[in-house]
Write an enzyme that holds these catalytic residues in place. Structure first.
Site, mmCIF file in Angstrom:
data_model
loop_
_atom_site.group_PDB
_atom_site.id
_atom_site.type_symbol
_atom_site.label_atom_id
_atom_site.label_comp_id
_atom_site.label_asym_id
_atom_site.label_seq_id
_atom_site.Cartn_x
_atom_site.Cartn_y
_atom_site.Cartn_z
ATOM 1 N N TYR A 105 0.830 -1.198 0.000
ATOM 2 C CA TYR A 105 0.000 0.000 0.000
ATOM 3 C C TYR A 105 0.866 1.250 0.000
ATOM 4 O O TYR A 105 2.027 1.234 0.395
ATOM 5 C CB TYR A 105 -0.966 0.003 1.188
ATOM 6 N N ASN A 159 9.887 -6.353 8.134
ATOM 7 C CA ASN A 159 10.631 -5.153 8.512
ATOM 8 C C ASN A 159 11.991 -5.589 9.033
ATOM 9 O O ASN A 159 12.073 -6.354 9.996
ATOM 10 C CB ASN A 159 9.893 -4.365 9.592
ATOM 11 N N HIS A 170 2.483 4.951 15.575
ATOM 12 C CA HIS A 170 1.497 4.861 14.508
ATOM 13 C C HIS A 170 0.411 3.867 14.880
ATOM 14 O O HIS A 170 0.544 3.097 15.824
ATOM 15 C CB HIS A 170 2.157 4.419 13.197
ATOM 16 N N HIS A 232 1.458 2.553 18.632
ATOM 17 C CA HIS A 232 2.578 1.708 19.044
ATOM 18 C C HIS A 232 3.802 2.079 18.215
ATOM 19 O O HIS A 232 3.685 2.640 17.122
ATOM 20 C CB HIS A 232 2.249 0.213 18.899
ATOM 21 N N ARG A 243 17.321 -6.715 14.005
ATOM 22 C CA ARG A 243 16.056 -7.346 14.365
ATOM 23 C C ARG A 243 15.126 -7.318 13.154
ATOM 24 O O ARG A 243 15.071 -6.333 12.418
ATOM 25 C CB ARG A 243 15.405 -6.594 15.524
#
EC number: 1.14.11.53
Length: 358
Positions: A105, A159, A170, A232, A243
């Site tokens: 998106y 991510n 967000h 969050h 990570r």
């Protein structure tokens, strides 16, 4: 000469180290401040309780299983570096890369119209399909343990964070994604924070309303208040090692979708062959050098684009106050004048959104 920092964690630490007087002042608040803090404690505790009620966390993946999945994530990174994915599959930023599969998106500078609620799904086929290993090694386990129902996931995002990277406060677009929001963590332990305020120049992150440790191999499920009513984020100081997180979601059937003609890119994957495909599907790279103040920021602050989705149009003469945009949508009924909607020459109302670009 101004100091240089390798990532945001060092800069955050230096702010407190270089300002001992300010720290001492905070440790010795006035009586009025103490009274205000005491009065706010019950409210904060109640909000933390609401957040906790919308979180489910379970440890599903063993170290060996994590290592196998992490090797697959490395393969994704390698394929992206070689330009083997479609254009909108890969989104690069300093200290953070995103890989969209199944559904992608638009957000930030990709938006034709800026503002909350303007996110749009790409047309079908604009991002690569969900890799088979995601279904076999991750989604299947979640279905077996009844974390999600069979056939729920049609969007997977990876991510990949480097030390000191983060993502600002967000809320995942409600008009795009159904709930729950499921994420699985790999490579290292980290934390998910709720209700933080991000401030830039200088970089500062407020204390969270709720702090959730996230271990390698753990599954975090957000729904209810935790998913919809509070922001969050991942703070830079909580990313001490590389990570990666695999985010699994389902798009809404009524979610708005871009038309092919509105895409900024004119390529069509089914028409590409051989060297032409390799030429167009080159890796996306940031053209700006990493900046400690901006390294982790997306093209538009997610706190602005997500949290203001409930904002109302305000008269032209009303001006934005000093209130932060963070958590604005949660208290818009109390501070309806925190944002001004100003038009151009025609005086038509237009949503005003704070922009930050790479």
């Amino acid at each position: 000469m101004s100091a240089t920092y390798t990532d945001l964690r060092e800069k955050l630490q230096s702010l407190y180290r270089d300002s001992p007087k300010e720290v001492r002042k905070r440790k010795q608040p006035t009586s009025d401040t103490e009274e205000e803090e005491a009065a706010s404690e019950p409210e904060e505790e109640e909000e933390a309780r609401k957040v906790r009620s919308g979180i489910r966390q379970v440890r599903l993946f063993s170290p060996d299983e994590c290592a196998r999945i992490e090797a697959k994530i490395d393969e994704v990174v390698s394929r992206a570096e070689k330009g083997l994915y479609r254009e909108h599959t890969v989104d690069r930023a300093p200290l953070r890369n995103k890989y969209f599969f199944g559904e992608g998106y638009t957000y930030g500078a990709q938006l034709q119209r800026r503002g909350p609620g303007q996110e749009r799904l790409y047309p079908k086929g604009e991002v690569d399909e969900i890799p088979a290993w995601v279904n076999e090694l991750v989604i299947r386990r979640l279905v077996e343990h009844r974390v999600i129902p069979e056939g729920f996931v049609n969007s997977a995002v990876i991510n990949d964070y480097q030390p000191g990277g983060c993502i600002v406060s967000h809320v995942d677009p409600i008009h795009i994604f159904e709930r729950p929001i499921v994420s699985v963590s790999f490579f290292s332990d980290s934390a998910l924070c709720f209700g933080c305020k991000f401030q830039f120049k200088p970089i500062r992150v407020s204390e969270p309303v709720f702090f959730l440790p996230v271990q390698r191999g753990s599954v975090t499920v957000l729904s209810g208040y935790a998913a919809d009513e509070i922001t969050h984020c991942i703070r830079p100081q909580d990313i001490k090692e590389r990570r990666a997180v695999v985010i699994l979601r389902k798009t809404r059937t009524e979610a708005p979708r871009l038309e092919m003609k509105s895409l900024s890119s004119s390529y069509q994957p089914e028409r590409l062959q051989g060297s032409n495909r390799q030429h167009i599907l080159k890796p996306k790279r940031s053209h700006r050098k990493a900046d400690p103040d901006a390294a982790h920021r997306p093209r538009i602050l997610e706190m602005d684009k997500e949290e203001n989705r409930r904002s109302v149009l305000l008269p032209k003469q009303r001006r934005r106050s000093h209130f932060s945009s963070e958590n604005y949508w949660r208290r818009s009924h109390d501070y309806v004048d925190t944002y001004t909607e100003t038009g151009e020459d025609d005086g038509s109302p237009v949503r005003k959104v704070k922009m930050r670009r790479h």
